[in-house]
Design a protein around this motif. Structure first.
Motif, PDB file in Angstrom:
ATOM      1  N   TRP A 113      45.138  45.755  34.081  1.00 22.26           N
ATOM      2  CA  TRP A 113      43.875  46.163  34.697  1.00 22.26           C
ATOM      3  C   TRP A 113      43.905  47.651  35.028  1.00 22.26           C
ATOM      4  O   TRP A 113      42.906  48.354  34.870  1.00 22.26           O
ATOM      5  CB  TRP A 113      43.587  45.328  35.945  1.00 22.26           C
ATOM      6  CG  TRP A 113      43.215  43.913  35.619  1.00 22.26           C
ATOM      7  CD1 TRP A 113      44.007  42.810  35.715  1.00 22.26           C
ATOM      8  CD2 TRP A 113      41.959  43.449  35.118  1.00 22.26           C
ATOM      9  NE1 TRP A 113      43.324  41.701  35.309  1.00 22.26           N
ATOM     10  CE2 TRP A 113      42.062  42.052  34.945  1.00 22.26           C
ATOM     11  CE3 TRP A 113      40.754  44.064  34.816  1.00 22.26           C
ATOM     12  CZ2 TRP A 113      41.013  41.275  34.479  1.00 22.26           C
ATOM     13  CZ3 TRP A 113      39.701  43.289  34.348  1.00 22.26           C
ATOM     14  CH2 TRP A 113      39.835  41.904  34.179  1.00 22.26           C
ATOM     15  N   LEU A 132      37.653  48.015  38.210  1.00 26.16           N
ATOM     16  CA  LEU A 132      38.891  47.636  37.531  1.00 26.16           C
ATOM     17  C   LEU A 132      40.116  47.974  38.365  1.00 26.16           C
ATOM     18  O   LEU A 132      41.072  47.184  38.442  1.00 26.16           O
ATOM     19  CB  LEU A 132      38.968  48.320  36.161  1.00 26.16           C
ATOM     20  CG  LEU A 132      37.901  47.887  35.150  1.00 26.16           C
ATOM     21  CD1 LEU A 132      37.929  48.785  33.928  1.00 26.16           C
ATOM     22  CD2 LEU A 132      38.092  46.440  34.759  1.00 26.16           C
ATOM     23  N   SER A 136      42.920  45.462  39.949  1.00 25.88           N
ATOM     24  CA  SER A 136      44.353  45.673  39.783  1.00 25.88           C
ATOM     25  C   SER A 136      45.061  45.638  41.136  1.00 25.88           C
ATOM     26  O   SER A 136      46.125  45.046  41.263  1.00 25.88           O
ATOM     27  CB  SER A 136      44.612  47.009  39.087  1.00 25.88           C
ATOM     28  OG  SER A 136      45.993  47.254  38.987  1.00 25.88           O
TER      29      SER A 136
END
Length: 179
Positions: A113, A132, A136
């Motif tokens: 990610w 994103l 993560s």
């Protein structure tokens, strides 16, 4: 007189139907088999146990397959390497596709990610970078401080590019706290 003929006709039809059904049922019931029955398997007699209790055979694990499928981790590594090569060559769309394929294989990999967020940052898709990198961070383990710091720095850069100075400062403070 017509009524008398109608009753006879009905009686005759009933009789014909009854005879027809009887013939059909007789044909089904009278079928005989001409083939032989299946052979019965013969087994050797095992001596009964001496103490009267049944004996249980020991467990034998199944044999290991000769050829194991490659682990998904290897496929993810290959796709990450391909993504890096594509990014160096300037093919950001290809790098994105490779990383998305890797994420289909290993959706809980926080490093993937992060890599996708880095590629999206290079594409200047700032709103997506924030999402994103946050994903993560959510998947990263608590002791992976370096990954968390890189994610917060990505978020700070994306927020700054979108004109959110306070959000960028907050993300930079989080990155400093992740050291």
């Amino acid at each position: 007189m017509l009524e008398f003929v109608g009753d006879r006709w009905r009686t005759a039809v009933r009789g014909i139907v009854l005879v027809g059904l009887t013939m059909v049922l007789a044909a089904c019931g009278g079928y005989t088999r001409t083939d032989r029955p299946a052979d019965v398997e013969t087994r050797s007699e095992t001596p009964p146990p001496t103490d009267g209790r049944p004996q249980i055979a020991a467990y034998k694990p199944p044999a290991q397959p000769k050829f194991a499928k490659p682990a998904p981790k290897r496929a993810v590594e290959v796709l990450m390497r391909r993504s890096s090569d594509q990014q160096r060559a300037g093919d950001l769309d290809g790098a994105t596709v490779s990383l998305e394929r890797a994420l289909r294989i290993s959706p809980d990999d926080a490093a993937l990610w992060n890599r996708l967020a880095e590629v999206r940052m290079a594409q200047q898709r700032h709103a997506l970078v924030v999402q994103l990198a946050a994903k993560s961070n959510a998947l990263a383990s608590a002791n992976d401080r370096d990954l968390r710091r890189r994610n917060w720095l990505l978020i700070a850069g994306a927020k700054r590019a979108m004109g959110d100075a306070s959000g960028a400062r907050y993300a930079e403070n989080q990155a400093a706290a992740s050291r």
